[in-house]
Design an enzyme around this catalytic site. Structure first.
Site, mmCIF file in Angstrom:
data_model
loop_
_atom_site.group_PDB
_atom_site.id
_atom_site.type_symbol
_atom_site.label_atom_id
_atom_site.label_comp_id
_atom_site.label_asym_id
_atom_site.label_seq_id
_atom_site.Cartn_x
_atom_site.Cartn_y
_atom_site.Cartn_z
ATOM 1 C CD GLN A 64 -12.603 -2.719 -1.471
ATOM 2 O OE1 GLN A 64 -11.878 -2.591 -0.507
ATOM 3 N NE2 GLN A 64 -13.808 -3.274 -1.385
ATOM 4 N NE ARG A 82 -3.922 0.309 1.796
ATOM 5 C CZ ARG A 82 -5.165 0.255 2.277
ATOM 6 N NH1 ARG A 82 -5.477 0.936 3.369
ATOM 7 N NH2 ARG A 82 -6.082 -0.492 1.698
ATOM 8 N NE ARG A 115 -9.922 -6.109 -0.200
ATOM 9 C CZ ARG A 115 -9.151 -5.113 0.273
ATOM 10 N NH1 ARG A 115 -9.724 -4.056 0.821
ATOM 11 N NH2 ARG A 115 -7.838 -5.149 0.147
ATOM 12 C CG HIS A 165 -8.126 -0.558 -3.120
ATOM 13 N ND1 HIS A 165 -7.294 -1.610 -2.786
ATOM 14 C CD2 HIS A 165 -8.825 -0.263 -1.993
ATOM 15 C CE1 HIS A 165 -7.481 -1.920 -1.511
ATOM 16 N NE2 HIS A 165 -8.399 -1.120 -1.009
ATOM 17 C CB CYS A 206 -14.134 0.202 -0.529
ATOM 18 S SG CYS A 206 -13.815 1.965 -0.304
ATOM 19 C CG ASP A 250 -13.809 5.392 -1.313
ATOM 20 O OD1 ASP A 250 -13.778 5.216 -0.075
ATOM 21 O OD2 ASP A 250 -12.770 5.496 -2.007
HETATM 22 N N1 NVA Z 1 -10.244 6.063 -1.469
HETATM 23 C C1 NVA Z 1 -9.898 5.636 -0.147
HETATM 24 C C2 NVA Z 1 -10.048 4.151 -0.047
HETATM 25 C C3 NVA Z 1 -9.713 3.555 1.290
HETATM 26 C C4 NVA Z 1 -9.864 2.060 1.292
HETATM 27 C C5 NVA Z 1 -8.473 6.081 0.190
HETATM 28 O O1 NVA Z 1 -7.605 6.012 -0.694
HETATM 29 O O2 NVA Z 1 -8.241 6.515 1.303
HETATM 30 N N1 CP Z 2 -11.228 -1.123 1.996
HETATM 31 C C1 CP Z 2 -9.981 -1.056 2.487
HETATM 32 O O1 CP Z 2 -8.981 -1.154 1.757
HETATM 33 O O2 CP Z 2 -9.917 -0.885 3.833
HETATM 34 P P1 CP Z 2 -8.587 -0.574 4.670
HETATM 35 O O3 CP Z 2 -8.111 0.792 4.242
HETATM 36 O O4 CP Z 2 -9.028 -0.588 6.109
HETATM 37 O O5 CP Z 2 -7.575 -1.611 4.371
#
Ligand code: NVA
Ligand code: CP
Length: 305
Positions: free
Chosen positions: A129, A99, A284, A126, A256, A216
């Site tokens: 996801q 990540r 997931r 992502h 998500c 989201d």
């Molecule tokens: N769009 C959000 C998704 C988190 C799972 C982010 O990047 O923070």
């Molecule tokens: N949906 C998702 O990726 O959640 P987290 O940011 O908690 O991993």
């Protein structure tokens, strides 16, 4: 092979992952122990709950050894370059899932390493996801021709959902305020696949007749300074009972997570009988098991994960 974005998968590859994720859910002991002796790195430069825990448990259920690596310890880009972090980790690990803030770090690391690199969320995509999202939708209706409306920011989650949905023949509608559309290049790519992609600036028009309503957060991780501005711009796009009433009577609500109740989604909608957000979170786990088996080349003779 790596999974940096949905474009790394063709229709058959994506279909196989979704079907395998479903099979993993039906039979949690499927492929138990198949990855014995393998080490899986889970690198996080941003916060996570679902991704970290589901990927950790997925690796354990398949017999692998997961290692969580936090960037506040590693110092990617500050203590040493992203490429060097990747090249070192590749000497210890069989697969590196990451990540990151900047998608180009994933591309750079993938270029320098032989092991598979999996995107656990970047500014651009992502993909893990999206595999779980398609699995969740398929639990309710066939994906080809599904009318999926994503309301909110044209962000990483939107990009992967749009690309993955279009790859399997769904009709994607993105409802967003002007200036928050998905990336042009990814939209063009999605439009070259089997489904359709339409951008709409009116939330009611976007939601009318939708079979899936997805949202989201309005400000993603790293965009916290824009929270107030975005609250104003996105307010009409909140998914609440009034807006959801315009969708198909059998529509499902997806997010998500993490959700900001009272912002992009109302409290009532989160707990609505047609909300599948916690099934989506569970999926997931199954989706990442399918991705691990696929990436580590452990498919069976019929090509299934
Ligand atoms: N769009 C959000 C998704 C988190 C799972 C982010 O990047 O923070
Ligand atoms: N949906 C998702 O990726 O959640 P987290 O940011 O908690 O991993």
């Amino acid at each position: 092979m790596s999974l940096l974005g949905i474009a790394d998968l063709d229709r058959v590859g994506l279909e196989t992952l979704v079907e395998s994720a479903t099979a993993m859910k039906t039979d949690p002991s499927r492929n138990a122990g198949i990855l014995a002796g393998r080490s899986i790195g889970l690198f996080f430069a941003k916060q996570s709950l679902r991704t970290w825990v589901s990927c950790d448990v997925a690796a354990i259920q398949l017999g692998a050894h997961p290692l969580a690596i936090r960037d506040d310890t590693a110092g990617m880009g500050t203590r040493e370059s992203a490429a060097d972090v990747g090249r070192v980790l590749a000497r210890y690990l069989d697969l590196l899932a990451m990540r990151v803030h900047d998608h180009s770090d994933l591309v750079e690391i993938d270029k320098w390493t032989e092991i598979p690199v999996v995107n656990l969320l970047s500014n651009l995509e992502h993909p893990c996801q999206a595999v779980a999202d398609l699995q969740t939708i398929a639990e309710h209706r066939p994906l080809p021709g599904a009318r999926i409306t994503y309301l909110g920011d044209g962000n990483n989650v939107c990009h992967s959902l749009m690309l993955a949905g279009a790859t399997l023949g769904a009709d994607i509608v993105v409802g967003c305020p002007p200036g928050y559309e998905p990336d042009d290049e990814l939209m063009t790519m999605a439009r070259s696949r089997e489904g359709t992609v339409t951008i709409v600036h009116d939330p009611e028009e976007a939601t009318r007749g939708a079979e899936v309503v997805y949202t989201d957060v309005w400000a993603s991780m790293g965009q916290e300074s824009e929270t107030e501005l975005r609250r104003r711009h996105f307010a009409p796009f909140q998914v609440n009972e009034k807006l959801f009433a315009l969708a198909d009577p059998e529509a499902i609500f997806m997010h998500c997570l993490p959700a900001h109740r009272g912002e992009e989604v109302s409290n009532v909608m989160m707990d609505h009988p047609r909300s599948v957000v916690f099934d989506q979170a569970e999926n997931r786990l199954h989706a990442f098991k399918a991705i691990l088996v696929d990436q580590l080349d452990m498919r069976d003779n019929a090509g299934r994960c």
